[in-house]
Design a protein around this motif. Structure first.
Motif, PDB file in Angstrom:
ATOM      1  N   ARG A  81      -7.967   6.499  -3.966  1.00  0.00           N
ATOM      2  CA  ARG A  81      -8.512   7.493  -3.028  1.00  0.00           C
ATOM      3  C   ARG A  81      -8.600   6.935  -1.599  1.00  0.00           C
ATOM      4  NH1 ARG A  81      -7.876   9.143  -7.694  1.00  0.00           N
ATOM      5  NH2 ARG A  81      -9.354  10.489  -8.807  1.00  0.00           N
ATOM      6  N   GLY A  82      -7.697   6.012  -1.273  1.00  0.00           N
ATOM      7  CA  GLY A  82      -7.703   5.449   0.070  1.00  0.00           C
ATOM      8  C   GLY A  82      -6.392   4.753   0.373  1.00  0.00           C
ATOM      9  N   CYS A  83      -6.407   3.923   1.422  1.00  0.00           N
ATOM     10  CA  CYS A  83      -5.229   3.094   1.738  1.00  0.00           C
ATOM     11  C   CYS A  83      -5.695   1.947   2.619  1.00  0.00           C
ATOM     12  CB  CYS A  83      -4.157   3.913   2.469  1.00  0.00           C
ATOM     13  SG  CYS A  83      -4.670   4.496   4.079  1.00  0.00           S
ATOM     14  N   GLY A  84      -4.851   0.950   2.786  1.00  0.00           N
ATOM     15  CA  GLY A  84      -5.185  -0.178   3.643  1.00  0.00           C
ATOM     16  C   GLY A  84      -5.189   0.222   5.103  1.00  0.00           C
ATOM     17  N   ARG A  85      -5.888  -0.551   5.933  1.00  0.00           N
ATOM     18  CA  ARG A  85      -5.901  -0.298   7.378  1.00  0.00           C
ATOM     19  C   ARG A  85      -4.525  -0.636   7.970  1.00  0.00           C
ATOM     20  NH1 ARG A  85     -10.543  -4.377   9.394  1.00  0.00           N
ATOM     21  NH2 ARG A  85      -9.804  -3.766  11.470  1.00  0.00           N
ATOM     22  N   THR A  86      -4.264  -0.121   9.146  1.00  0.00           N
ATOM     23  CA  THR A  86      -2.906  -0.253   9.702  1.00  0.00           C
ATOM     24  C   THR A  86      -2.937  -0.774  11.136  1.00  0.00           C
ATOM     25  OG1 THR A  86      -3.018   2.081  10.348  1.00  0.00           O
ATOM     26  CG2 THR A  86      -1.942   1.590   8.256  1.00  0.00           C
ATOM     27  N   ASP A  87      -4.022  -1.490  11.476  1.00  0.00           N
ATOM     28  CA  ASP A  87      -4.206  -1.865  12.887  1.00  0.00           C
ATOM     29  C   ASP A  87      -3.976  -3.342  13.183  1.00  0.00           C
ATOM     30  OD1 ASP A  87      -6.459  -2.392  11.326  1.00  0.00           O
ATOM     31  OD2 ASP A  87      -7.867  -2.115  12.983  1.00  0.00           O
ATOM     32  N   PHE A  88      -3.327  -4.074  12.267  1.00  0.00           N
ATOM     33  CA  PHE A  88      -2.955  -5.468  12.598  1.00  0.00           C
ATOM     34  C   PHE A  88      -1.768  -5.891  11.750  1.00  0.00           C
ATOM     35  CE2 PHE A  88      -6.590  -5.776   9.578  1.00  0.00           C
ATOM     36  CZ  PHE A  88      -5.928  -6.369   8.507  1.00  0.00           C
ATOM     37  N   GLN A  89      -1.239  -7.090  11.991  1.00  0.00           N
ATOM     38  CA  GLN A  89      -0.119  -7.656  11.224  1.00  0.00           C
ATOM     39  C   GLN A  89       1.089  -6.711  11.153  1.00  0.00           C
ATOM     40  OE1 GLN A  89      -2.822  -8.815   7.693  1.00  0.00           O
ATOM     41  NE2 GLN A  89      -1.166 -10.320   7.559  1.00  0.00           N
ATOM     42  N   GLY A  90       1.402  -6.098  12.267  1.00  0.00           N
ATOM     43  CA  GLY A  90       2.567  -5.204  12.279  1.00  0.00           C
ATOM     44  C   GLY A  90       2.328  -3.891  11.570  1.00  0.00           C
ATOM     45  N   ALA A  93      -0.439  11.025 -10.102  1.00  0.00           N
ATOM     46  CA  ALA A  93      -0.846  12.429 -10.010  1.00  0.00           C
ATOM     47  C   ALA A  93      -2.211  12.578  -9.344  1.00  0.00           C
ATOM     48  CB  ALA A  93      -0.873  13.056 -11.400  1.00  0.00           C
ATOM     49  N   GLU A  94      -3.142  11.678  -9.703  1.00  0.00           N
ATOM     50  CA  GLU A  94      -4.477  11.757  -9.080  1.00  0.00           C
ATOM     51  C   GLU A  94      -4.410  11.531  -7.585  1.00  0.00           C
ATOM     52  OE1 GLU A  94      -7.736   9.443 -10.992  1.00  0.00           O
ATOM     53  OE2 GLU A  94      -6.388   9.459 -12.691  1.00  0.00           O
ATOM     54  N   GLU A  95      -3.654  10.529  -7.167  1.00  0.00           N
ATOM     55  CA  GLU A  95      -3.600  10.230  -5.726  1.00  0.00           C
ATOM     56  C   GLU A  95      -2.862  11.317  -4.963  1.00  0.00           C
ATOM     57  OE1 GLU A  95      -5.543   8.006  -4.388  1.00  0.00           O
ATOM     58  OE2 GLU A  95      -6.157   7.612  -6.449  1.00  0.00           O
ATOM     59  N   ARG A  96      -1.815  11.864  -5.585  1.00  0.00           N
ATOM     60  CA  ARG A  96      -1.108  12.982  -4.947  1.00  0.00           C
ATOM     61  C   ARG A  96      -2.046  14.169  -4.730  1.00  0.00           C
ATOM     62  NH1 ARG A  96       3.457  13.600  -8.699  1.00  0.00           N
ATOM     63  NH2 ARG A  96       5.060  12.143  -8.069  1.00  0.00           N
ATOM     64  N   GLN A  97      -3.011  14.323  -5.658  1.00  0.00           N
ATOM     65  CA  GLN A  97      -3.899  15.489  -5.569  1.00  0.00           C
ATOM     66  C   GLN A  97      -5.205  15.205  -4.830  1.00  0.00           C
ATOM     67  OE1 GLN A  97      -4.246  17.501  -9.333  1.00  0.00           O
ATOM     68  NE2 GLN A  97      -5.770  18.955  -8.594  1.00  0.00           N
ATOM     69  N   PHE A  98      -5.739  13.972  -4.992  1.00  0.00           N
ATOM     70  CA  PHE A  98      -7.105  13.727  -4.512  1.00  0.00           C
ATOM     71  C   PHE A  98      -7.243  12.687  -3.407  1.00  0.00           C
ATOM     72  CE2 PHE A  98      -7.731  15.002  -9.086  1.00  0.00           C
ATOM     73  CZ  PHE A  98      -8.246  16.269  -8.801  1.00  0.00           C
ATOM     74  N   ASN A  99      -6.160  11.983  -3.043  1.00  0.00           N
ATOM     75  CA  ASN A  99      -6.308  10.980  -1.982  1.00  0.00           C
ATOM     76  C   ASN A  99      -6.703  11.683  -0.686  1.00  0.00           C
ATOM     77  OD1 ASN A  99      -5.522   9.117   0.267  1.00  0.00           O
ATOM     78  ND2 ASN A  99      -5.070   7.803  -1.488  1.00  0.00           N
ATOM     79  N   PRO A 100      -7.894  11.367  -0.135  1.00  0.00           N
ATOM     80  CA  PRO A 100      -8.378  12.146   1.008  1.00  0.00           C
ATOM     81  C   PRO A 100      -7.545  11.951   2.264  1.00  0.00           C
ATOM     82  CG  PRO A 100      -9.831  10.293   0.535  1.00  0.00           C
ATOM     83  CD  PRO A 100      -8.825  10.329  -0.567  1.00  0.00           C
ATOM     84  N   ARG A 101      -6.819  10.842   2.362  1.00  0.00           N
ATOM     85  CA  ARG A 101      -5.999  10.613   3.559  1.00  0.00           C
ATOM     86  C   ARG A 101      -4.545  11.027   3.346  1.00  0.00           C
ATOM     87  NH1 ARG A 101      -7.915   4.428   5.030  1.00  0.00           N
ATOM     88  NH2 ARG A 101     -10.076   4.925   5.551  1.00  0.00           N
ATOM     89  N   LEU A 102      -3.990  10.621   2.204  1.00  0.00           N
ATOM     90  CA  LEU A 102      -2.530  10.748   2.046  1.00  0.00           C
ATOM     91  C   LEU A 102      -2.077  12.122   1.561  1.00  0.00           C
ATOM     92  CD1 LEU A 102      -2.201   7.094   1.110  1.00  0.00           C
ATOM     93  CD2 LEU A 102      -0.709   8.199   2.805  1.00  0.00           C
ATOM     94  N   THR A 103      -3.045  12.999   1.294  1.00  0.00           N
ATOM     95  CA  THR A 103      -2.690  14.394   1.012  1.00  0.00           C
ATOM     96  C   THR A 103      -2.583  15.196   2.314  1.00  0.00           C
ATOM     97  OG1 THR A 103      -5.053  14.738   0.640  1.00  0.00           O
ATOM     98  CG2 THR A 103      -3.661  14.534  -1.320  1.00  0.00           C
ATOM     99  N   LYS A 104      -2.998  14.565   3.423  1.00  0.00           N
ATOM    100  CA  LYS A 104      -2.908  15.231   4.737  1.00  0.00           C
ATOM    101  C   LYS A 104      -1.463  15.211   5.255  1.00  0.00           C
ATOM    102  CE  LYS A 104      -7.485  15.679   5.835  1.00  0.00           C
ATOM    103  NZ  LYS A 104      -8.095  15.472   4.514  1.00  0.00           N
TER     104      LYS A 104
END
Lengths: 256, 256
Positions: free
Chosen positions: B162-171, B209-220
């Motif tokens: 239900r999330g993902c890693g941050r994207t603000d460093f290490q390229g 299937a769960e992440e495709r349906q319920f990931n609060p960020r990546l379903t956007k």
């Protein structure tokens, strides 16, 4: 030559004998509470959509109910392996959040709950079931819940991974715990996976064969085990005075 | 009526479609580091007795090597999903403890290791294998390791439960991460189990299937996702200045 082969077979039983796979209609999920290092287990019949939770923790009741709802399951029972002294059970909170849920604990725990189990009772969810086995020693009313078809057992604090629960309060007895482990848990087939109520080393699962071979306490004789347990000199559990009274009424607080 | 049934099937894909069971010769075990909330995974071919570790943590190298020895396994590879910034990899220590072991990381990570993987490479242990898939975005060299036969994937910090890693460093790049998830991880079958490098809510596993349906960020939408990620205002990672230089030479410190 044949006896050598037999020895090899016995030696490696813990990984290459019947490495049981779970049924396709059986859902299993493990959760963790870092504060008390408690494991909570969600089990479900995927077709009947009936679920149970083992050893839920009050601080994580929303997490647990959210995932149950997301998966489209109905929580039938929230059950405890024993009257915990290190955290407050999530049972009451789950009954508020998911009113279909009933609470379960052993009759010997002296705690209140909707259903009080005796040894040999079965807890049914869909076509799956857990068999309740009294395994006292950590506390007087500890249960080990066994799911024979899936080859898994939930040992509470009776057997931990390479360890066991303390035996110096709540009617605990080192001798009783030793007998519980050897007469119930170690009688299960080698390949059975064992899921404890806690782990403090980041381990998530063990097997009967591994614990029979590598448990540093329970591979000892009864006399040596009792000596070890009676000399642990553990400090007074910091949550016990708060957790035990709360857990005694698990599931029977006033609910909405 | 038929279309209603189809809808129901789609709706509950995430639990009752092909709920893959693991092969009987495949060993899987999950470990946890409470300090950094990192998951380490032990995978093995039980017959060939060859094992691999994914994302080991230096403080737990003795625990990991002990269980590998107890299970009678040989550690072939210690591999990282990416150049971690929140803990020091256990790779070097494991190479000391278990000299059979070689270190693995992606070539794009710019870290040193015995084996540098490119997208599409396979990592073999016994008859089992993991396929390496470059899924950049959290860092430039993030890999997702997929075990097709067992229906499992190790997503590192690219996709969390239900999330993902941050994207603000290490390229890192929010847009790149979004594309990695949608073009690789979300392209896997619904029933695939996903094991992340971390979880901070005591969850241990999810499914495609769960992440495709319920990931609060990546379903956007991509635009909404980039907006979310660029406004997280996260604090500077407390371990980064210690962990990144150490992890850049993972597996190539002076070993005995």
């Amino acid at each position: 030559m044949l006896s050598q082969l037999r020895n090899l077979t016995v030696k490696h039983n813990f990984i290459n004998s019947k490495n049981m796979s779970q049924s396709s209609d059986f859902l299993f999920r493990q959760f963790f509470d870092p504060a008390s290092s408690t494991y909570t287990y969600l089990l479900a019949d995927v077709k009947a959509k009936e679920a149970i939770l083992i050893d839920p923790v009050i601080e994580w009741a929303e997490r647990d109910s959210k995932i149950i709802n997301e998966l489209g399951l109905t929580l039938k029972y929230a059950m405890n392996t024993h009257l915990h002294a290190d955290h407050i059970t999530g049972t009451r909170k789950l009954k508020e959040l998911l009113p279909s849920c009933k609470s379960i604990i052993s009759r010997d725990s002296s705690a209140q709950a909707d259903i009080l189990l005796e040894s040999g009772d079965q807890v049914q969810f869909g076509r799956h079931c857990l068999k309740a086995n009294l395994t006292p020693g950590h506390t007087i009313g500890c249960m080990t819940y066994i799911c024979e078809e899936q080859g898994i057992a939930f040992t509470g604090d009776t057997l931990l991974i390479r360890g066991c629960g303390r035996t110096d309060f709540q009617g605990g007895s080192a001798e009783t715990l030793y007998k519980s482990v050897h007469s119930v848990i170690f009688k299960l087939p080698d390949y059975f996976k064992l899921y404890p109520a806690h782990d403090y080393q980041g381990q998530t699962v063990t097997t009967v064969a591994e614990e029979r071979q590598f448990n540093p306490r329970l591979t000892k004789s009864l006399e040596e085990f009792v000596e070890i347990m009676n000399n642990l000199n553990l400090s007074y559990p910091k949550m016990i005075d708060k957790a035990v009274p709360a857990n005694k009424v698990c599931g029977l607080y006033q609910v909405k």
